[in-house]
Scaffold this motif. Structure first.
Motif, PDB file in Angstrom:
ATOM      1  N   GLU A 240       0.826  -1.214   0.000  1.00  0.00           N
ATOM      2  CA  GLU A 240       0.000   0.000   0.000  1.00  0.00           C
ATOM      3  C   GLU A 240       0.859   1.263   0.000  1.00  0.00           C
ATOM      4  O   GLU A 240       0.471   2.294  -0.565  1.00  0.00           O
ATOM      5  N   ASN A 241       2.036   1.157   0.607  1.00  0.00           N
ATOM      6  CA  ASN A 241       2.933   2.317   0.682  1.00  0.00           C
ATOM      7  C   ASN A 241       3.923   2.386  -0.477  1.00  0.00           C
ATOM      8  O   ASN A 241       4.693   3.339  -0.589  1.00  0.00           O
ATOM      9  N   ASP A 242       3.901   1.359  -1.316  1.00  0.00           N
ATOM     10  CA  ASP A 242       4.802   1.323  -2.466  1.00  0.00           C
ATOM     11  C   ASP A 242       4.330   2.338  -3.506  1.00  0.00           C
ATOM     12  O   ASP A 242       3.133   2.492  -3.738  1.00  0.00           O
ATOM     13  N   THR A 243       5.251   3.019  -4.139  1.00  0.00           N
ATOM     14  CA  THR A 243       4.881   4.012  -5.162  1.00  0.00           C
ATOM     15  C   THR A 243       5.168   3.530  -6.579  1.00  0.00           C
ATOM     16  O   THR A 243       4.888   4.246  -7.543  1.00  0.00           O
ATOM     17  N   ALA A 244       5.724   2.323  -6.709  1.00  0.00           N
ATOM     18  CA  ALA A 244       6.063   1.818  -8.043  1.00  0.00           C
ATOM     19  C   ALA A 244       4.799   1.505  -8.843  1.00  0.00           C
ATOM     20  O   ALA A 244       3.789   1.062  -8.292  1.00  0.00           O
ATOM     21  N   ASP A 245       4.881   1.741 -10.146  1.00  0.00           N
ATOM     22  CA  ASP A 245       3.788   1.405 -11.051  1.00  0.00           C
ATOM     23  C   ASP A 245       4.068   0.001 -11.591  1.00  0.00           C
ATOM     24  O   ASP A 245       4.779  -0.184 -12.567  1.00  0.00           O
ATOM     25  N   TRP A 246       3.503  -1.007 -10.930  1.00  0.00           N
ATOM     26  CA  TRP A 246       3.809  -2.390 -11.281  1.00  0.00           C
ATOM     27  C   TRP A 246       3.424  -2.724 -12.717  1.00  0.00           C
ATOM     28  O   TRP A 246       4.158  -3.414 -13.421  1.00  0.00           O
ATOM     29  N   SER A 247       2.267  -2.240 -13.140  1.00  0.00           N
ATOM     30  CA  SER A 247       1.813  -2.544 -14.503  1.00  0.00           C
ATOM     31  C   SER A 247       2.785  -2.010 -15.545  1.00  0.00           C
ATOM     32  O   SER A 247       3.097  -2.685 -16.533  1.00  0.00           O
ATOM     33  N   SER A 248       3.309  -0.807 -15.327  1.00  0.00           N
ATOM     34  CA  SER A 248       4.264  -0.219 -16.273  1.00  0.00           C
ATOM     35  C   SER A 248       5.579  -0.989 -16.258  1.00  0.00           C
ATOM     36  O   SER A 248       6.192  -1.221 -17.308  1.00  0.00           O
ATOM     37  N   LEU A 249       6.022  -1.388 -15.070  1.00  0.00           N
ATOM     38  CA  LEU A 249       7.250  -2.175 -14.964  1.00  0.00           C
ATOM     39  C   LEU A 249       7.110  -3.496 -15.706  1.00  0.00           C
ATOM     40  O   LEU A 249       8.025  -3.942 -16.403  1.00  0.00           O
ATOM     41  N   TYR A 250       5.946  -4.126 -15.568  1.00  0.00           N
ATOM     42  CA  TYR A 250       5.728  -5.399 -16.247  1.00  0.00           C
ATOM     43  C   TYR A 250       5.626  -5.203 -17.758  1.00  0.00           C
ATOM     44  O   TYR A 250       6.151  -6.006 -18.542  1.00  0.00           O
TER      45      TYR A 250
ATOM     46  N   ASP B  91       7.116  -2.902 -19.484  1.00  0.00           N
ATOM     47  CA  ASP B  91       8.484  -2.664 -19.951  1.00  0.00           C
ATOM     48  C   ASP B  91       9.264  -3.965 -20.025  1.00  0.00           C
ATOM     49  O   ASP B  91      10.021  -4.199 -20.975  1.00  0.00           O
ATOM     50  N   TYR B  92       9.065  -4.830 -19.030  1.00  0.00           N
ATOM     51  CA  TYR B  92       9.717  -6.145 -19.041  1.00  0.00           C
ATOM     52  C   TYR B  92       9.298  -6.943 -20.271  1.00  0.00           C
ATOM     53  O   TYR B  92      10.136  -7.542 -20.964  1.00  0.00           O
ATOM     54  N   LYS B  93       7.998  -6.971 -20.565  1.00  0.00           N
ATOM     55  CA  LYS B  93       7.521  -7.741 -21.712  1.00  0.00           C
ATOM     56  C   LYS B  93       8.094  -7.203 -23.020  1.00  0.00           C
ATOM     57  O   LYS B  93       8.406  -7.980 -23.929  1.00  0.00           O
ATOM     58  N   LYS B  94       8.239  -5.891 -23.116  1.00  0.00           N
ATOM     59  CA  LYS B  94       8.828  -5.312 -24.324  1.00  0.00           C
ATOM     60  C   LYS B  94      10.275  -5.762 -24.479  1.00  0.00           C
ATOM     61  O   LYS B  94      10.705  -6.174 -25.572  1.00  0.00           O
ATOM     62  N   GLN B  95      11.050  -5.690 -23.386  1.00  0.00           N
ATOM     63  CA  GLN B  95      12.439  -6.136 -23.440  1.00  0.00           C
ATOM     64  C   GLN B  95      12.515  -7.622 -23.780  1.00  0.00           C
ATOM     65  O   GLN B  95      13.373  -8.061 -24.551  1.00  0.00           O
ATOM     66  N   TRP B  96      11.612  -8.393 -23.202  1.00  0.00           N
ATOM     67  CA  TRP B  96      11.577  -9.839 -23.454  1.00  0.00           C
ATOM     68  C   TRP B  96      11.317 -10.117 -24.933  1.00  0.00           C
ATOM     69  O   TRP B  96      11.992 -10.936 -25.558  1.00  0.00           O
ATOM     70  N   ASN B  97      10.337  -9.426 -25.499  1.00  0.00           N
ATOM     71  CA  ASN B  97      10.013  -9.619 -26.910  1.00  0.00           C
ATOM     72  C   ASN B  97      11.155  -9.165 -27.814  1.00  0.00           C
ATOM     73  O   ASN B  97      11.405  -9.772 -28.869  1.00  0.00           O
ATOM     74  N   ASP B  98      11.862  -8.116 -27.410  1.00  0.00           N
ATOM     75  CA  ASP B  98      13.003  -7.651 -28.199  1.00  0.00           C
ATOM     76  C   ASP B  98      14.078  -8.735 -28.278  1.00  0.00           C
ATOM     77  O   ASP B  98      14.657  -8.977 -29.345  1.00  0.00           O
TER      78      ASP B  98
END
Length: 656
Positions: A235-245, A247-254
């Motif tokens: 609840e106190n985390d400020t990271a945008d998990w969906s955006s991080l994931y 970005d990961y999928k884009k790198q993975w596909n690359d």
């Protein structure tokens, strides 16, 4: 009626009043444009025999009209633009129809909608395992042509907070798409379609290697002492998990699409691989020293050919686990793998050369799963009849440094609530018939905790779906690892026990599959039996057929002298022995808590008497107590007796 497939991007909705433009969910919310979640789309299945809920967003305080076939209704959006309404669809016939939703001149239209039974199928990899990878995959997929079976495959995603939508769309079952369906859910749907004579819609939302707490809402876990601090941290985390994931999928596909090796000529005959590591066939990422490797490795094998280059020659590489691209003398001759049987590739006339030839394989390993060959496979050139023409060397060259590794996964898909938020919450209002669940492997080391978590998940989902005690039918863990008669402190045995204890929750059922697993593969390929056994319970729980024999379960016991007499719940059947002449799998203990194999087991109807010469004063019995137990008791329909124990002794974590 012509079948119309949706062509929109799943997280977006085409709006008639705006022409051809696509408007994002964020823009829709701020501009007040009419929007509905992607589960409402062309080819969808709506739950028959019920009032069906529709919901979405529109301009604040606007009037929303919904016409679904012959049913109509309207409502007014609240000040935030949110709206919902329920339509009594019980009068709608089974023919395909159209849905129209309108508000302030804007319109949505969904075509080829049918009424049927909707089931949510969720869990980890054994629920996720595709039809492409099950037993007899090719023949099953070829005949998977049934417009009454439709799947909504949910794209994997994570979120720190509950979200409203997913990426996905409804697809009609045809051979061209059935390979991507969950094998378990497909076979369940097929049995249901035949048995209940109704269309079936499966919402398939699974992710391999994930724990049960990720699928449970944060608010439910917040009242659990083991997860309270974790939920607060999230609840106190400020990271945008969906955006991080994303970005990961884009790198993975690359990485997946780059094929650096091919560009560098790694598949060419004369490529210099002298500095590569020598490995022996059969090979896997562990024997090659790569360990928990995620990415591409290349392997090469050169051979001399002095035969004729006749038509019908084939390259036999044995069983390949994981996607592979196979090159011969610089030309790709095959791609992919069925994972289940020796792989053969046709060699076109003129490709083999007199003298040196080279095989090169670009192999994709998903986090330690890459494998080429097993102990029974041969690598060879064979003729059209499969006769060996030339045996190839079992010495290969390997490099895992030609291409970039897959990026490190952001470790959020195992966090409490992460998958509930992103992959379950968007369906909380969708009217359905029941829920299928296949998960537990990832929690096997925490069986005692799972005993509490699994009922919580069921209560959690039922509360949030708001449809009463929806039937919840789940799969008990299959048999796996080296067969054993008994293992007192086995993790998987205790996890199965936790799953059995969940049957205390009302309107639940458990499919027992300790007879169809694979000692060497945590992902057994027989998903047909699993789907059929899930349907057995659906017949009883969801469709009121109390004549079906679902499978025997332990009920209670009593001590009678040196014997323990066990009673079993086994509707419409009696106990039997599946193989051999004597029942196997029973172990009995006295007050010393040392278990001995029962040497006297008598089955009479649904009662079993157990004793051992080594135990004069018995106090407990366990049955099928190991990861891969040697046992053979079933009912007369061949459904195995579920593993059980009569004691409540705690697992000794210090004993292995």
């Amino acid at each position: 009626m012509k079948l119309v497939f949706s062509s929109h991007i799943p997280l977006f909705r085409r709006v008639a009043a705006t022409g051809v433009c696509l408007i994002s969910y964020v823009a829709l919310s701020s501009a007040g444009t009419l929007w509905m979640p992607s589960v409402f789309g062309d080819n969808m299945v709506l739950q028959r025999g019920e009032s069906v809920r529709f919901w979405g967003k529109s301009a604040p305080s606007s009037t929303v009209n919904v016409k679904a076939g012959t049913c109509k209704g309207k409502t007014v959006a609240d000040v935030n633009g949110c709206w919902s309404l329920s339509l009594d669809m019980r009068g709608q016939d089974n023919e395909a129809f159209e849905i129209q939703v309108s508000s302030d001149g804007e319109k949505l239209k969904f075509s080829n909608v049918i009424m049927g039974d909707v089931w949510l199928a969720s869990g980890q990899s054994n629920m996720e395992l595709r039809m492409n990878d099950v037993n007899d995959a090719k023949s099953e997929i070829e005949k998977a042509d049934n417009p009454e079976i439709r799947f909504f495959n949910v794209a994997t995603n994570i979120s720190r907070t509950p979200i409203d939508d997913v990426k996905g769309r409804w697809e009609i079952c045809t051979p061209s798409v059935a390979g991507s369906f969950s094998g378990v859910a497909y076979y369940f749907a097929s049995e249901l379609n035949k048995g209940q004579h109704t269309p079936v819609g499966i919402i398939s939302s699974s992710w391999g290697g994930t724990p049960i707490e990720a699928w449970t809402s944060s608010s439910m876990l917040k009242i659990h002492p083991d997860f309270y601090s974790d939920v607060l941290a999230i609840e106190n985390d400020t990271a945008d998990w969906s955006s991080l994931y994303a970005d990961y999928k884009k790198q993975w596909n690359d990485v997946r699409q780059s094929n650096t090796g091919d560009k560098q000529g790694v598949d060419d005959i004369d490529y210099d691989d002298s500095s590569w590591k020598t490995v022996s066939y059969p090979m896997n990422v562990w024997s090659m020293g790569l360990g928990y490797f995620g990415g591409f490795f290349w392997i090469r094998n050169s051979f001399d050919w002095n035969g004729s280059d006749s038509e019908g020659l084939r390259l036999c590489l044995g069983t390949i686990y994981g996607d592979a691209e196979v090159y011969l003398n610089g030309e790709m001759i095959g791609k992919g793998s069925d994972h289940l049987s020796p792989t053969m590739y046709d060699i076109k006339t003129g490709l083999l050369r007199h003298g040196k030839n080279t095989i090169a394989i670009r192999h994709c390993s998903f986090w330690g799963t890459g494998r080429v060959g097993n102990g029974n496979d041969k690598v060879c050139i064979c003729d059209a009849s499969g006769n060996n023409v030339l045996t190839l060397s079992d010495k290969w060259k390997m490099s895992a440094s030609i291409e970039k590794k897959f990026p490190s996964f952001p470790a959020y898909n195992d966090r409490p609530g992460a998958l509930y938020n992103a992959m379950i919450n968007p369906f909380a209002g969708y009217t359905m018939k029941g829920i299928l669940w296949y998960q537990g492997e990832n929690n096997a080391s925490r069986a005692s905790q799972y005993c509490d978590l699994m009922p919580r998940l069921i209560y959690d989902w039922r509360i949030r779906f708001g449809q009463g005690n929806l039937p919840f039918i789940y799969v008990q863990l299959a048999n796996f690892r080296e067969p054993k008669s008994f293992d007192m402190n086995d993790d998987w045995a205790y996890l199965r026990d936790a799953q059995s204890n969940t049957l205390r929750v009302e309107n639940t059922g458990m499919a027992v599959i300790i007879d169809v697993g694979d000692a060497k593969d945590i992902h057994p390929r027989d998903k047909k039996t699993v789907g059929e056994r899930l349907y057995r319970y659906a017949q009883s729980l969801a469709y009121g057929d109390k004549t079906v024999a679902t499978g025997p379960l332990y009920k209670d016991y009593k001590v009678s002298g040196s014997e323990i007499i066990l009673n079993f719940i086994n509707p419409n059947s009696t106990l039997a022995v599946k193989s051999g002449t004597e029942a196997e799998g029973f172990y009995i203990a006295g007050k010393d808590r040392v278990f001995h194999k029962a040497d006297n087991v008598r089955i009479v109807g649904n009662t079993v008497s157990v004793s051992s010469e080594k135990v004069s004063e018995p106090v407990a019995v366990r049955y099928a107590w190991a990861s891969n137990p040697i046992c053979n008791v079933c009912n007369t329909d061949g459904v195995p007796l579920s593993p059980f124990r009569t004691d409540n002794w705690k697992q000794d974590k210090n004993v292995k």
